[in-house]
Write a protein that holds these residues in place. Sequence first.
Motif, mmCIF file in Angstrom:
data_model
loop_
_atom_site.group_PDB
_atom_site.id
_atom_site.type_symbol
_atom_site.label_atom_id
_atom_site.label_comp_id
_atom_site.label_asym_id
_atom_site.label_seq_id
_atom_site.Cartn_x
_atom_site.Cartn_y
_atom_site.Cartn_z
ATOM 1 N N GLY A 17 0.809 -1.213 0.000
ATOM 2 C CA GLY A 17 0.000 0.000 0.000
ATOM 3 C C GLY A 17 0.846 1.270 0.000
ATOM 4 O O GLY A 17 0.326 2.368 -0.107
ATOM 5 N N LEU A 18 2.155 1.097 0.093
ATOM 6 C CA LEU A 18 3.053 2.255 0.188
ATOM 7 C C LEU A 18 3.011 3.110 -1.077
ATOM 8 O O LEU A 18 2.980 4.337 -1.013
ATOM 9 N N ARG B 262 -0.687 -8.208 3.111
ATOM 10 C CA ARG B 262 0.613 -7.545 3.081
ATOM 11 C C ARG B 262 0.554 -6.056 3.428
ATOM 12 O O ARG B 262 1.580 -5.393 3.458
ATOM 13 N N ARG B 263 -0.646 -5.570 3.685
ATOM 14 C CA ARG B 263 -0.804 -4.123 3.871
ATOM 15 C C ARG B 263 0.020 -3.577 5.024
ATOM 16 O O ARG B 263 0.012 -4.128 6.113
ATOM 17 N N GLU B 264 0.747 -2.491 4.770
ATOM 18 C CA GLU B 264 1.534 -1.829 5.814
ATOM 19 C C GLU B 264 0.953 -0.479 6.199
ATOM 20 O O GLU B 264 1.184 0.018 7.285
ATOM 21 N N VAL B 265 0.235 0.147 5.252
ATOM 22 C CA VAL B 265 -0.435 1.411 5.567
ATOM 23 C C VAL B 265 -1.905 1.288 5.207
ATOM 24 O O VAL B 265 -2.271 0.634 4.231
ATOM 25 N N ASP B 266 -2.716 1.923 6.028
ATOM 26 C CA ASP B 266 -4.149 1.851 5.839
ATOM 27 C C ASP B 266 -4.574 2.843 4.770
ATOM 28 O O ASP B 266 -4.355 4.042 4.908
ATOM 29 N N ILE B 267 -5.143 2.347 3.681
ATOM 30 C CA ILE B 267 -5.633 3.279 2.669
ATOM 31 C C ILE B 267 -7.051 2.867 2.275
ATOM 32 O O ILE B 267 -7.361 1.682 2.194
ATOM 33 N N PRO B 268 -7.893 3.867 2.042
ATOM 34 C CA PRO B 268 -9.258 3.548 1.645
ATOM 35 C C PRO B 268 -9.289 3.084 0.187
ATOM 36 O O PRO B 268 -8.767 3.772 -0.691
ATOM 37 N N VAL B 269 -9.852 1.909 -0.048
ATOM 38 C CA VAL B 269 -9.971 1.409 -1.426
ATOM 39 C C VAL B 269 -11.441 1.101 -1.694
ATOM 40 O O VAL B 269 -12.005 0.187 -1.116
#
Length: 190
Positions: A108-109, A137-144
């Motif tokens: 998510g970077l 594998r997500r390291e940062v929370d992002i809205p999808v």
Amino acid sequence: MWDYRDFLGEVLIDEPALRARIRELGQQISQDYQGGNLLLVCILRGGVMFLTDLMRSIDIPHAIEFMAVSSYGVGGRESTGQVRITLDLNIDITDWDVLLVEDIIDSGLTLSSVLDLLAVRKPRSLRVCTLLDKFERREVDIPVEYVGFRIPNKFVFGYGLDIDDFYRGLPFVGVVDLEKYQKLTGGGKE
Ligand code: IMP
Ligand code: MG
């Protein structure tokens, strides 16, 4: 380049499944952006196949733009978290409802940096549509907002995604058998 059949672990998502899911996404997007000013922003190069099929499934007026960023080191398979714009948009996005079209979200970077870079340009709205989501594998929370398929933590290729720059043109998403691949390449291409 080696024949992909020699390192294909399995076909993860075949052509009919891709077609069906992308049609659904297109219909959903067409409803959600009715009356809006939709701009699909494709992140090169992985998003190309997805974009061209997705736009054929969207039946409301929309424009397209392209953007390229580099986040992986040469030949690497891990995000560095450092994103550089290597090709920028050609237009001012202030009046647009921007929908980023991505092939895959891994850590998510990459996407998180791209979202930051675009948000400061104050588009009317800014959302994300990804074909694949390697959610574990997500390291940062992002809205999808739109996800085609949630997939396990495996290295995949085809349908826009590359293995060492090749095989983006395959009509399906396949899993790389990394052991076989390493044997073939002798670890020499990394
Ligand atoms: P992130 O910054 O870790 O989310 O990396 C996302 C980018 O890494 C994608 O746009 C792809 O270009 C690449 N990527 C991540 N996983 C894979 C994979 O399994 N196959 C091919 N490319 C991948
Ligand atoms: Mg890549």
